[in-house]
Design an enzyme around this catalytic site. Structure first.
Site, PDB file in Angstrom:
ATOM      1  N   CYS A  67       0.662  -1.387  -0.084  1.00  0.00           N
ATOM      2  CA  CYS A  67       0.011   0.134   0.087  1.00  0.00           C
ATOM      3  C   CYS A  67       0.821   1.186  -0.140  1.00  0.00           C
ATOM      4  CB  CYS A  67      -0.722  -0.067   1.155  1.00  0.00           C
ATOM      5  SG  CYS A  67      -2.081  -1.517   1.477  1.00  0.00           S
ATOM      6  N   GLY A  99      -1.576   0.980  -4.785  1.00  0.00           N
ATOM      7  CA  GLY A  99      -2.504   0.494  -4.564  1.00  0.00           C
ATOM      8  C   GLY A  99      -3.762   1.029  -5.199  1.00  0.00           C
ATOM      9  N   ASN A 120       1.163   0.184   5.788  1.00  0.00           N
ATOM     10  CA  ASN A 120       1.918  -0.377   4.624  1.00  0.00           C
ATOM     11  C   ASN A 120       2.637  -1.588   5.457  1.00  0.00           C
ATOM     12  OD1 ASN A 120       4.380   0.402   2.447  1.00  0.00           O
ATOM     13  ND2 ASN A 120       2.842  -1.135   2.120  1.00  0.00           N
ATOM     14  N   GLY A 121       2.527  -2.843   4.836  1.00  0.00           N
ATOM     15  CA  GLY A 121       3.267  -3.701   5.337  1.00  0.00           C
ATOM     16  C   GLY A 121       2.166  -5.064   5.555  1.00  0.00           C
ATOM     17  N   TYR A 139      11.036  -3.888  -8.542  1.00  0.00           N
ATOM     18  CA  TYR A 139       9.572  -3.544  -9.147  1.00  0.00           C
ATOM     19  C   TYR A 139       8.886  -2.764  -8.710  1.00  0.00           C
ATOM     20  CZ  TYR A 139       4.911  -5.016 -10.553  1.00  0.00           C
ATOM     21  OH  TYR A 139       3.576  -4.664 -10.899  1.00  0.00           O
TER      22      TYR A 139
HETATM   23  P1  5GP Z   1       4.894 -13.217 -15.565  1.00  0.00           P
HETATM   24  O1  5GP Z   1       5.540 -13.489 -16.881  1.00  0.00           O
HETATM   25  O2  5GP Z   1       5.792 -13.654 -14.373  1.00  0.00           O
HETATM   26  O3  5GP Z   1       3.473 -13.571 -15.502  1.00  0.00           O
HETATM   27  O4  5GP Z   1       4.791 -11.667 -15.473  1.00  0.00           O
HETATM   28  C1  5GP Z   1       6.005 -11.071 -15.298  1.00  0.00           C
HETATM   29  C2  5GP Z   1       5.416  -9.246 -15.099  1.00  0.00           C
HETATM   30  O5  5GP Z   1       4.963  -9.329 -13.952  1.00  0.00           O
HETATM   31  C3  5GP Z   1       6.762  -8.410 -15.050  1.00  0.00           C
HETATM   32  O6  5GP Z   1       6.642  -7.592 -16.225  1.00  0.00           O
HETATM   33  C4  5GP Z   1       6.755  -7.791 -13.694  1.00  0.00           C
HETATM   34  O7  5GP Z   1       6.769  -6.258 -13.806  1.00  0.00           O
HETATM   35  C5  5GP Z   1       5.230  -8.082 -13.279  1.00  0.00           C
HETATM   36  N1  5GP Z   1       5.318  -8.195 -11.794  1.00  0.00           N
HETATM   37  C6  5GP Z   1       6.169  -8.508 -11.024  1.00  0.00           C
HETATM   38  N2  5GP Z   1       5.782  -8.683  -9.854  1.00  0.00           N
HETATM   39  C7  5GP Z   1       4.611  -8.272  -9.680  1.00  0.00           C
HETATM   40  C8  5GP Z   1       3.583  -7.950  -8.717  1.00  0.00           C
HETATM   41  O8  5GP Z   1       3.759  -8.235  -7.734  1.00  0.00           O
HETATM   42  N3  5GP Z   1       2.381  -7.744  -8.978  1.00  0.00           N
HETATM   43  C9  5GP Z   1       2.059  -7.315 -10.363  1.00  0.00           C
HETATM   44  N4  5GP Z   1       0.822  -6.827 -10.922  1.00  0.00           N
HETATM   45  N5  5GP Z   1       3.007  -7.653 -11.464  1.00  0.00           N
HETATM   46  C10 5GP Z   1       4.117  -8.054 -11.207  1.00  0.00           C
HETATM   47 MG    MG Z   2       6.063  -5.592 -15.919  1.00  0.00          MG
END
Ligand code: 5GP
Ligand code: MG
Ligand code: SF4
Length: 480
Positions: free
Chosen positions: A23, A49, A123-124, A271
């Site tokens: 968050c 979020g 957040n956490g 990320y």
């Molecule tokens: P995958 O191929 O593993 O389905 O998707 C990889 C993508 O998921 C990467 O572009 C990365 O930026 C994104 N990603 C990494 N961690 C997360 C997360 O915690 N939530 C979301 N929505 N996307 C993520």
């Molecule tokens: Mg991505």
């Protein structure tokens, strides 16, 4: 935060209550435009979020609040902001994944205690929430929702001394897990961070419209940029920072020895955070570029161009291109207007979900040997579809490069990295993953390379989802 308890199915059988929330929190003290600034700060942190948003303001000892489901821009009307009177406020954006969106879980949470109103934004993720909840219920506590932030409210309520600071100092050592929080009482704003400092929390100052100095607290510093505030420092792990009419004060609720260990979430740099933020005192953009540079040194390949998987892969791809000398190009254009409510009109169109967001440019990709760079690979499902699209657009070779190590374990500290069973690298080798996603070659950044990109001090960080070293663990969590 963590604030919602979403039952998760384990192997289709056992249901485990878990919290998977990342968050944004924000707080401001001494600004005649407190609610407006909080609104803007939440806007800047929308990426942390998207499920719900809320603001609580303080005026003449009373709290005013507005919360709602949806994006910041949908939740608050100008009239709502006008009603949030006063010179102090806190705000919160809650992350949404697959769980049921519930207004009951929207924050800030508000309550009336013996010593007056309190509002909390978190957040956490607390890893001993369930244990504490059961204990509190046995002692007669009644819970309204399923969020773990409410646990702290009950702990504060039980220690009913007049001084909220001493209440906090008794309650916080009982919490185990990740928490960066802002708390508003009838007369002060308090910000505090768990002893290991998993989640970011920064302090800044802002010059108000009438020339005073307002104190601002934010998960990410990109919010400071938007409201014209200056970053001063991070709230330290284990620190309780207060600001009220008499000024600022700071104290710690942990020993000198405990201060030595930290667990800054390295995934914030990989990320989660915005690249234009300073997180744990470092530029996220610089970290990501360095990850890309390091990746180019560790996993070079003979190719024609480097493309990012937008948007998260852009800084790392730039770094890879600079280090390798291969030209950088935007081989995929991303549609930025995909709402949360997008419904696939037809199942018959293959890869529709990915294609609506990512459109490969065949005039750039045709007959090219492409290095495609992404920040991380979690489940592999999106990556597989993107690689298919690159090939359909004419790419001759696709060399997939991931600017992080394989994600091998879940996060218990507030990031939704999925259960172990969903993580493709939990059980499979790099070669098996390469085959699954359909790349010609696949390489990840090494753990050492990752730490090198974020200042070299591996001890400072938590990288448990990459290296399995969980610095805090509850027994019941290990089965996830
Ligand atoms: P995958 O191929 O593993 O389905 O998707 C990889 C993508 O998921 C990467 O572009 C990365 O930026 C994104 N990603 C990494 N961690 C997360 C997360 O915690 N939530 C979301 N929505 N996307 C993520
Ligand atoms: Mg991505
Ligand atoms: Fe961050 Fe991963 Fe540690 Fe969770 S397990 S706090 S996502 S580094």
């Amino acid at each position: 935060m963590m604030n919602c308890c979403r039952p998760m199915k384990l192997d289709g059988s056992k249901t485990l209550k878990t919290w998977t929330e990342e968050c944004a929190v924000f707080g401001i003290w001494g600004d005649p435009e407190a609610a407006q600034m909080t609104y803007l700060a939440l806007y800047a942190q929308q990426h942390r979020g998207q499920e719900s948003s809320g603001i609580v303001s303080l005026y003449e000892g009373q709290h005013f609040h507005h919360r709602g489901m949806g994006l910041v821009g949908e939740v608050f009307s100008p009239a709502d902001l006008d009603r949030l009177k006063g010179e102090a406020a806190i705000g919160h954006n809650r992350y949404s994944t697959t769980g049921q969106p519930l207004l009951a879980n929207a924050q800030p949470l508000t309550a009336h205690l013996l010593n007056g109103p309190v509002a909390l934004a978190h957040n956490g993720n607390l890893i001993n929430a369930e244990k504490l909840r059961v204990q509190l219920k046995k002692e007669g506590a009644i819970f309204q929702g399923t969020n773990d932030t409410e646990i702290l409210v009950h702990l504060l309520a039980r220690n009913s001394e007049a001084n909220i600071l001493s209440c906090l100092k008794q309650a916080l050592p009982l919490l185990k897990g990740a928490y960066s929080m802002v708390l508003l009482t009838h007369d002060q704003l308090i910000a505090f961070r768990d002893p290991l400092g998993f989640r970011p929390l920064s302090l800044g100052y802002r010059k108000t419209s009438d020339g005073r100095k307002a104190v601002v607290i934010s998960s990410e510093t990109c919010a400071f940029d938007l409201i014209g505030a200056e970053y001063v420092r991070d709230i330290e792990p284990g620190e309780i920072f207060c600001v009220n009419q008499s000024g600022e004060s700071s104290s710690f609720f942990l020993s000198e020895d405990d201060k030595k260990q930290t667990a800054f979430c390295v995934f914030e740099h990989v990320y989660f955070s915005r690249p234009d933020s300073l997180v744990f005192g470092r530029s996220v953009y610089e970290s990501r570029k360095k990850m890309g540079r390091q990746l180019a040194r560790e996993a070079p390949v003979d190719a024609d161009l480097v493309i990012p998987i937008p948007d998260s892969g852009v800084p790392a791809a730039l770094g890879y291109s600079e280090e390798s000398g291969l030209p950088f190009d935007l081989g995929i254009i991303r549609n930025h207007y995909i709402g949360r409510t997008f419904i696939q009109p037809s199942q018959s169109i293959r890869s529709f979900g990915v294609k609506i967001k990512h459109n490969p440019q065949s005039h750039i990709l045709k007959d090219k040997r492409v290095v495609a760079v992404d920040d991380s690979l979690v489940r592999g499902t999106t990556s597989k579809k993107i690689i298919q699209l690159l090939r359909q657009a004419g790419a001759k070779e696709v060399h997939f490069r991931i600017a992080a190590p394989p994600t091998t374990g879940p996060c218990y500290y507030g990031v939704d990295t999925s259960r172990r069973s969903k993580l493709i690298a939990a059980e499979r080798s790099v070669e098996e993953i390469r085959k699954y996603v359909g790349a010609d070659t696949l390489a990840y950044l090494s753990l050492e390379g990752l730490f090198a990109a974020v200042n070299g001090d591996a001890q400072q960080y938590c990288a448990a989802c990459f290296d399995g070293h969980y610095k805090l663990l509850e027994e019941e969590e290990t089965s996830l």
